[in-house]
Each structure stands twice: as C-alpha cells, then as structure tokens.
Motif scaffolding. Sequence first.
Motif, PDB file in Angstrom:
ATOM      1  N   PRO A  66       0.872  -1.457  -0.397  1.00  0.00           N
ATOM      2  CA  PRO A  66      -0.089  -0.146   0.165  1.00  0.00           C
ATOM      3  C   PRO A  66       0.538   1.435   0.209  1.00  0.00           C
ATOM      4  O   PRO A  66       1.671   1.282   0.462  1.00  0.00           O
ATOM      5  N   ARG A 109      -4.513  -5.465   0.486  1.00  0.00           N
ATOM      6  CA  ARG A 109      -5.830  -5.251   1.080  1.00  0.00           C
ATOM      7  C   ARG A 109      -5.476  -5.434   2.139  1.00  0.00           C
ATOM      8  O   ARG A 109      -6.158  -4.396   3.250  1.00  0.00           O
ATOM      9  N   THR A 128      -3.594  -3.395   4.564  1.00  0.00           N
ATOM     10  CA  THR A 128      -3.833  -1.933   5.296  1.00  0.00           C
ATOM     11  C   THR A 128      -5.531  -2.734   6.393  1.00  0.00           C
ATOM     12  O   THR A 128      -5.378  -1.540   7.031  1.00  0.00           O
TER      13      THR A 128
END
Length: 264
Positions: A195, A236, A239
């Motif tokens: 990220p 994902r 995060t």
Amino acid sequence: MAGSTTAERGERQQKSSGPPPRPRSRRARLRVIVILGLALVFLGFPTVWLFYGSDWLRAERVSVSGTRVLTPAQVRAAADVPLGKPLISVDTDAIESRLRRKLPRIDSVDVVRSWPDGIGLKVVERTPVLIVQKGGKFVEVDDEGVRFATVPEAPKGVPALELTLSRSSSAAASLRRFGEARLVREAVVVARAVPAAVARATQTVKVRSYDDISLELRDGRTVVWGSSEKGAVKARTLTALMKASPGARYFDVSVPTAPASSVS
C-alpha cells in the motif's frame, strides 16, 4: 474497258478506311514517355538537391527534454549527433542505440527530426524503486529490476534492498533455482505492491528466499510478506490489519487468508 468488280471496290474501300500504320503509333507513345521522363528529372532534381545538397536542411542544433538527473549536456554528448549532415540522412535509430548504451539511466528516448535544422531528444529516465548499498555507494534498481546507476548518496524515500540469504537448505535451493537477479526482481514486485502509505514508510526490503520477503518500516515495525504472489490481496489484507491493530509492531500477510499481528 471493263470497270472494277464489286469485290475490288470493297477491297480498296477497306484499305482506305483501316487503322493508321502501327509504327507511327509506337513513335508517338515513345515521344510521350521521353517527355514525361525529362519532366520528372527536372522536377525531381531540385527536391533532391534541397534535401541533400543545400545548406538549408542540415542538422545544426540538438534540443533535449525530459531529463531529471541527467543534464542536457550529458545527453547531447552521448547522442553524438553528426552536426552539419543533411537532416534527412541522420540515422535516428543509431542515435537512440548510443544513448541507451552510454546512459543506462535512460529508460526510453524518442529521436525526432525538427525541421528545418534540428534533432529533438525526448528522454524518459528510469526511476529507482530500491537501492543496494555497495562499497560505500548505492546502486539504483528500477521497477524492472535493472541496476542502472551507482550514486554516492542514497536517494531520499527509496527503500534499501538487503539480500540476506540464510544458510538453510530451502534458501540455498531458492538461490540455485531462481538466481540473485530473479530474487531482486521479486523484491521489486513486492515494493510496488505494498500500500502507498506503507511504501512511503518502508526503510528496507529484506529477501531471505523466494518465499521469505519482509519489510522493515522506519518506525521499527515489521511486515512479513512472503513471496511476491497475490500482491494485491496481501496489500488489502495489510491495510485492514493495520487499521484493526494500530498498536501492533509485527504484521504477517504471507498467507493473506490467515493474517496475524502482534505487539512484539
């Protein structure tokens, strides 16, 4: 005296009304061809002279755009454009090859003729995504795993790559199977997949084997990534894991369906 027969009169009439002799037609066609040929020569000669013989359309200047680290003077010197040569005969492919060979920092370059007397060099430089420390200097690695430049100081915000291959049998097998260059490319893939917030905070990307890649963040936190596979899913998951565990210091997303975090 008897008059001519009907047959004789018909024969004379046919001869008088027939097509003209062929030799005359061929001479006319030949005359037209010669005239057209001369016209093309006289019309084409000035054009050829304009491009190849005149002093108007010759390479007299070189413009450079797109540089960030390189200077326009460095690019001009490496390009070695033959100034004074007819612009139409300048070998643009050869110029591109020289630039890419002499300046590995160049990722791509567009060499264009800028009429009436210029050559334009539109440069795109490689961007480092990782650096490797070597003998007090730093080797820049781009997003394709290409080591393209050695600089005296580390670029700001670019993570360091550490190939800390363990002595375990699995790590040795990984090195034999993939080779160091492939492991560097895997580290690049991971660095691009994390990220954006984590990427900005990453200080070091450590590679112990193909399946054992981890990130050390500048605040001391650690992210175990595993292999470069399933990068989008792992991003994902990381995060969400960081939001759910803001006080954690250790995050493991090597198996994204079973992530883990801890405070130590």
